[in-house]
Design a protein around this motif. Structure first.
Motif, PDB file in Angstrom:
ATOM      1  N   GLU A 138       1.233  -1.021  -0.193  1.00  0.00           N
ATOM      2  CA  GLU A 138       0.222   0.226   0.184  1.00  0.00           C
ATOM      3  C   GLU A 138       0.745   1.283  -0.062  1.00  0.00           C
ATOM      4  OE1 GLU A 138      -3.784   0.199  -0.145  1.00  0.00           O
ATOM      5  OE2 GLU A 138      -3.108  -1.867  -0.609  1.00  0.00           O
ATOM      6  N   THR A 139       1.766   0.966   1.053  1.00  0.00           N
ATOM      7  CA  THR A 139       2.782   2.042   0.872  1.00  0.00           C
ATOM      8  C   THR A 139       3.773   2.021  -0.598  1.00  0.00           C
ATOM      9  OG1 THR A 139       4.498   1.310   2.130  1.00  0.00           O
ATOM     10  CG2 THR A 139       2.352   1.920   3.209  1.00  0.00           C
ATOM     11  N   THR A 140       4.587   3.765  -0.670  1.00  0.00           N
ATOM     12  CA  THR A 140       5.054   3.608  -1.201  1.00  0.00           C
ATOM     13  C   THR A 140       7.034   3.018  -1.325  1.00  0.00           C
ATOM     14  OG1 THR A 140       5.922   5.821  -0.587  1.00  0.00           O
ATOM     15  CG2 THR A 140       4.290   5.275  -2.064  1.00  0.00           C
ATOM     16  N   THR A 141       7.294   2.658  -2.172  1.00  0.00           N
ATOM     17  CA  THR A 141       8.449   2.114  -2.100  1.00  0.00           C
ATOM     18  C   THR A 141       9.216   3.021  -3.021  1.00  0.00           C
ATOM     19  OG1 THR A 141       7.758  -0.136  -1.986  1.00  0.00           O
ATOM     20  CG2 THR A 141       9.684   0.078  -2.317  1.00  0.00           C
ATOM     21  N   LEU A 142      10.687   3.311  -2.738  1.00  0.00           N
ATOM     22  CA  LEU A 142      11.664   3.628  -3.450  1.00  0.00           C
ATOM     23  C   LEU A 142      13.045   3.384  -4.031  1.00  0.00           C
ATOM     24  CD1 LEU A 142      12.659   6.808  -4.845  1.00  0.00           C
ATOM     25  CD2 LEU A 142      13.587   7.180  -2.472  1.00  0.00           C
ATOM     26  N   HIS A 143      12.962   2.862  -5.264  1.00  0.00           N
ATOM     27  CA  HIS A 143      14.242   2.668  -5.905  1.00  0.00           C
ATOM     28  C   HIS A 143      15.163   3.533  -6.761  1.00  0.00           C
ATOM     29  CE1 HIS A 143      16.274   0.568  -9.397  1.00  0.00           C
ATOM     30  NE2 HIS A 143      16.541  -0.287  -8.244  1.00  0.00           N
ATOM     31  N   SER A 144      16.363   4.051  -6.313  1.00  0.00           N
ATOM     32  CA  SER A 144      16.658   5.226  -7.025  1.00  0.00           C
ATOM     33  C   SER A 144      18.380   4.599  -7.143  1.00  0.00           C
ATOM     34  CB  SER A 144      17.194   5.822  -6.252  1.00  0.00           C
ATOM     35  OG  SER A 144      17.391   7.145  -6.494  1.00  0.00           O
ATOM     36  N   ALA A 145      18.699   4.196  -8.216  1.00  0.00           N
ATOM     37  CA  ALA A 145      20.198   3.783  -9.117  1.00  0.00           C
ATOM     38  C   ALA A 145      20.699   3.859  -9.552  1.00  0.00           C
ATOM     39  CB  ALA A 145      19.944   2.365  -9.407  1.00  0.00           C
ATOM     40  N   VAL A 146      21.760   4.444  -9.619  1.00  0.00           N
ATOM     41  CA  VAL A 146      23.034   4.933 -10.077  1.00  0.00           C
ATOM     42  C   VAL A 146      24.025   3.968 -10.658  1.00  0.00           C
ATOM     43  CG1 VAL A 146      24.703   6.291 -10.494  1.00  0.00           C
ATOM     44  CG2 VAL A 146      23.001   7.017  -8.444  1.00  0.00           C
ATOM     45  N   VAL A 147      24.159   3.815 -12.648  1.00  0.00           N
ATOM     46  CA  VAL A 147      24.888   2.645 -13.111  1.00  0.00           C
ATOM     47  C   VAL A 147      25.702   3.436 -14.117  1.00  0.00           C
ATOM     48  CG1 VAL A 147      24.566   1.062 -14.885  1.00  0.00           C
ATOM     49  CG2 VAL A 147      22.951   1.064 -13.257  1.00  0.00           C
ATOM     50  N   GLU A 148      27.399   3.097 -13.983  1.00  0.00           N
ATOM     51  CA  GLU A 148      28.274   3.956 -14.185  1.00  0.00           C
ATOM     52  C   GLU A 148      28.474   2.763 -15.671  1.00  0.00           C
ATOM     53  OE1 GLU A 148      30.009   7.115 -11.910  1.00  0.00           O
ATOM     54  OE2 GLU A 148      29.551   5.494 -11.022  1.00  0.00           O
ATOM     55  N   THR A 185      19.549   6.887 -12.980  1.00  0.00           N
ATOM     56  CA  THR A 185      20.529   8.078 -13.510  1.00  0.00           C
ATOM     57  C   THR A 185      21.623   6.451 -14.127  1.00  0.00           C
ATOM     58  OG1 THR A 185      20.230   9.408 -11.435  1.00  0.00           O
ATOM     59  CG2 THR A 185      21.796   9.668 -13.692  1.00  0.00           C
ATOM     60  N   LYS A 186      21.346   6.628 -15.198  1.00  0.00           N
ATOM     61  CA  LYS A 186      22.495   5.899 -15.860  1.00  0.00           C
ATOM     62  C   LYS A 186      22.882   6.574 -17.338  1.00  0.00           C
ATOM     63  CE  LYS A 186      19.697   1.636 -15.020  1.00  0.00           C
ATOM     64  NZ  LYS A 186      18.337   0.059 -15.947  1.00  0.00           N
ATOM     65  N   ARG A 187      24.151   5.970 -17.082  1.00  0.00           N
ATOM     66  CA  ARG A 187      25.183   6.907 -18.328  1.00  0.00           C
ATOM     67  C   ARG A 187      26.150   6.378 -18.476  1.00  0.00           C
ATOM     68  NH1 ARG A 187      25.557  12.520 -16.090  1.00  0.00           N
ATOM     69  NH2 ARG A 187      23.539  12.234 -16.383  1.00  0.00           N
ATOM     70  N   GLY A 188      27.115   6.094 -19.427  1.00  0.00           N
ATOM     71  CA  GLY A 188      27.793   5.631 -19.393  1.00  0.00           C
ATOM     72  C   GLY A 188      28.645   6.503 -20.342  1.00  0.00           C
ATOM     73  N   LEU A 189      29.928   5.715 -20.791  1.00  0.00           N
ATOM     74  CA  LEU A 189      31.476   7.125 -21.495  1.00  0.00           C
ATOM     75  C   LEU A 189      31.935   5.737 -22.350  1.00  0.00           C
ATOM     76  CD1 LEU A 189      32.995   9.109 -20.928  1.00  0.00           C
ATOM     77  CD2 LEU A 189      34.318   8.511 -19.419  1.00  0.00           C
ATOM     78  N   ALA A 190      31.710   6.285 -23.427  1.00  0.00           N
ATOM     79  CA  ALA A 190      32.715   5.422 -24.614  1.00  0.00           C
ATOM     80  C   ALA A 190      33.649   6.209 -25.443  1.00  0.00           C
ATOM     81  CB  ALA A 190      31.714   5.518 -25.816  1.00  0.00           C
TER      82      ALA A 190
END
Lengths: 468, 253
Positions: free
Chosen positions: A240-250, A276-281
């Motif tokens: 019923e309550t909110t759940t938070l998912h907050s990942a960072v992917v590099e 937040t997901k970001r890659g460096l190529a």
């Protein structure tokens, strides 16, 4: 078509919950005490504790981005969330050693079975910590590292520290700062030069507890000429309550390396998914994000690639399905920073009932570069007449030696099309589901077979009850 | 009775009566032609029988081998054995012909039973060959970017694969050149036999040069005003629909 919303969507596969006792619980709310608790439990070095505390301050200073993003963010009560929960388990190398209550969960989700069938390695995270982590022995011989982020920090600081927080700075946004303050779990992967990992590595993120936030941190480095495919899946029970998912992917792809990152997210409707997901190529490297967002209450996710080296390539293929009452706010960012770089974005969204999907794209090619290319296509499909879609493209392409293409479309499954399909014997729901699958068909083909089957099944489940 | 038996059917569109006590029986094994000028309700009949929600049936029955179709969902009607070849078939982006027909056949199988892929493709290819449809079309999205003739051949292909007990061909000849007309007719003729009843809706006589009907009916203002053998179609071709109109006016005067 009747405007009956899809009530009580059957996302039954992940919607169950076994009682679990936790040895470590940071309690409700977020303060320096919480951050110190996490650093203590993890026995972290001072530099990482300082990194966390600094991130906490940035998180506290930054306002919620409601000037452009959904006001629904205001309903997250950060004081009513638990930021760290674990049984104190070390990630086991065999399923037998995984605590029974956790093992039962992953067995029900089919993770051990998938591992046997087609994966080179698996990490399974339960709330804040990994419960299982294993990869095939031959990969270890090649020098491949695939461990949890905590273990990566402890055992491979020389590689970890060099890249950690470099692609996504702590202050990138409020939620990257939050993750940097309280991160736990996620994967650390290093592929040595020239090593091509043929089967995918997989991580599975499971939220089990109520009023909980999961903040995994993933860092993948493919050294020169290396190749790897990483897949992540995620579920949570419906609370019923909110759940938070907050990942960072590099992601870091060094010269000539290839990284493919595949997400099939299937969160329950109470989850705020702010990632937040970001890659460096680097030169001639390639990063592909293949992203499928199903479920959640609000998802905000814009995977990006910084094309730093000459001839680097970046791609985002994204599918979003916004069910009744859900908002999928997704998109892509392509930052061109070298000559002859190319990027491709294909985003398809489906809105059902009162579901809303938004596409936000950023393409940046500065004036001094030459022979850069971007192609962007975003297509939206509306199922009901109260469904909604928005597109917010931001294209900043300068100079005369670069090219950019942008196409967008919005379509609706017409009543005539459904009638036609029903006339061939398909039920209304089957007809709708086949139409939706047709809409995303060219993108689904990019998923590994095992995932595309799962994806089609998930979409069929989502479509049930959305018509009629 | 083994027939498509339509009794006193009344159909409204947006409250306006289009079919008025329409009655017609097409016995299994026969091919009937339904002719008439535009706007007399021919296509309304097809859509209403197929269960389209915009066509309100206010009275009458439509019995398929004795079972009433009125009030059933379009997919239930289809699975009961009624096929309709559309005048304007819809496009289904991203869904290949092979997958679409496969899904349609699968929908007719009992729960838990699966279609045999090899046999299915063999049959599909045979029928595509018979209709001179290039095999490339198996992977093309249904009707997307098709020419008028390709769409109509695709309709006949679906009919041949689904083997309905009764088929209504709604203006299948419209927009076809003579070669396509011949191919489509061959397809319909190939299915002709004791297991299927066919109703061909057409404005022109020319299709009936290739498909010999057992009976011809002329429709006017929502009902059948004349029935006869195939010679009736020729008579219509010669005299035009005004002839029916004048006869009708004389009869009711």
């Amino acid at each position: 078509m009747q405007e009956k919303p899809s009530i009580d969507i059957d996302r039954s596969k992940g919607d169950f919950h076994y009682e679990t006792d936790y040895a470590y619980d940071a309690g409700l709310g977020l303060s320096e005490k919480t951050v110190n608790y996490i650093a203590d439990v993890k026995e972290e070095d001072d530099w990482i504790r300082d990194f966390r505390l600094k991130a906490l301050r940035i998180f506290q200073e930054k306002p919620l981005p409601t000037h452009w993003a959904s006001e629904d963010l205001l309903s997250i009560n950060f004081d009513k969330i638990r930021y760290y929960l674990s049984k104190g388990q070390q990630p086991s190398r065999t399923w037998e050693e995984v605590p029974d209550d956790i093992k039962k969960t992953f067995e029900r989700l089919g993770i051990p079975e998938q591992e046997r069938k087609f994966l080179a390695g698996v990490e399974a995270q339960f709330d804040s910590e990994a419960a299982y982590s294993r990869m095939k022995d031959n990969l270890a011989k090649d020098g491949v590292i695939f461990v949890g982020s905590t273990e990566g920090l402890m055992k491979h600081p020389e590689i970890f520290r060099k890249f950690f927080g470099k692609v996504i700075p702590t202050g990138d946004n409020k939620f990257s700062a939050l993750n940097s303050a309280v991160f736990s779990g996620g994967s650390f992967i290093y592929i040595p030069p020239g090593v091509k990992v043929k089967q995918p590595l997989q991580a599975y993120f499971r939220i089990n507890a109520e009023n909980f936030g999961q903040f995994e941190r993933t860092l993948i480095i493919a050294d020169e000429g290396a190749e790897v495919t990483y897949m992540e899946g995620c579920t949570a029970p419906k609370f019923e309550t909110t759940t938070l998912h907050s990942a960072v992917v590099e992601l870091v792809a060094l010269k000539g390396a290839k990284i493919q990152y595949i997400t099939v997210q299937n969160w329950s409707n109470n989850v705020f998914n702010l990632v937040t997901k970001r890659g460096l190529a680097e030169e001639e490297a390639e990063i592909r994000w293949i992203d499928c967002n199903i479920g959640s209450r609000l998802t905000m996710k814009y995977p990006g690639v910084i094309l730093k080296g000459r001839k680097a390539r970046g791609e985002v293929l994204s599918i979003a399905l916004a069910g009744d009452g859900q908002h999928q706010d997704t998109g892509a960012k392509m930052i061109h920073a070298a000559d002859e770089t190319s990027s491709n974005i294909i985003a398809k969204s489906i809105s059902l009932g009162t579901g809303r999907s938004s596409y936000r794209g950023l393409v940046h090619i500065p004036k001094h570069l030459k022979n850069c290319k971007n192609n962007t296509e975003c297509d939206a499909l509306l199922i009901n007449s109260n469904s909604r879609t928005d597109t917010y493209p931001a294209i900043d392409v300068r100079g005369e030696r670069n090219s950019v293409q942008h196409e967008a479309s919005v379509s609706k499954v017409s009543a005539e099309q459904i009638f036609y399909m029903q006339q061939r014997g398909l039920s209304e729901a089957e007809a709708m589901s086949l139409s939706v699958n047709g809409f995303i068909n060219d993108l689904v083909r990019e998923f590994p077979m095992e995932y595309s089957v799962e994806l089609k099944r998930l979409i069929e489940l989502e479509m049930e009850g959305s018509v009629g | 009775m083994n027939a498509l038996n339509i009794q006193d059917l009344n159909v409204n569109i947006e409250g306006k009566p289009i079919l008025k006590n329409f009655s017609l029986t097409v016995p299994k094994g026969e091919v009937h032609a339904l002719m008439g000028p535009n706007g007399t309700g021919k296509s309304t009949l097809a859509k209403a029988l197929a269960g389209h929600e915009a066509y309100e049936i206010t009275g009458g029955k439509a019995l398929l081998d004795g079972a009433d179709l009125v009030g059933l969902e379009p997919d239930e009607i289809a699975r009961a054995g009624l096929f309709m070849a559309f005048q304007y078939p819809s496009e289904i982006p991203g869904v290949s012909i092979a997958n679409f027909i496969r899904a349609a056949i699968q929908a007719r199988l009992p729960e838990g039973e699966n279609l045999q892929a090899t046999a299915y493709y063999k049959e599909l290819y045979d029928k595509m060959d018979a209709l001179a449809i290039d095999r490339k079309f198996t992977s093309r999205a249904v009707n997307e970017g098709f020419s008028g003739g390709e769409k109509k051949r695709c309709e006949i292909l679906q009919m041949m694969m689904l083997k309905p007990a009764y088929a209504i061909l709604d203006e299948t000849d419209s927009g076809l050149d003579i070669d396509a007309l011949k191919i489509v007719s061959q397809g319909v003729n190939a299915m002709r036999g004791p297991d299927m009843g066919t109703l061909i809706i057409t404005h022109y006589q020319r299709l009936l040069n290739y498909i010999q009907p057992d009976k011809v009916h002329v429709m006017w203002d929502g009902r059948i005003v004349r029935s006869g053998g195939k010679e009736l179609a020729l008579e219509l071709e010669e005299k035009g629909y005004d002839w029916v109109k004048e006869e009708l006016a004389a009869a009711t005067a």
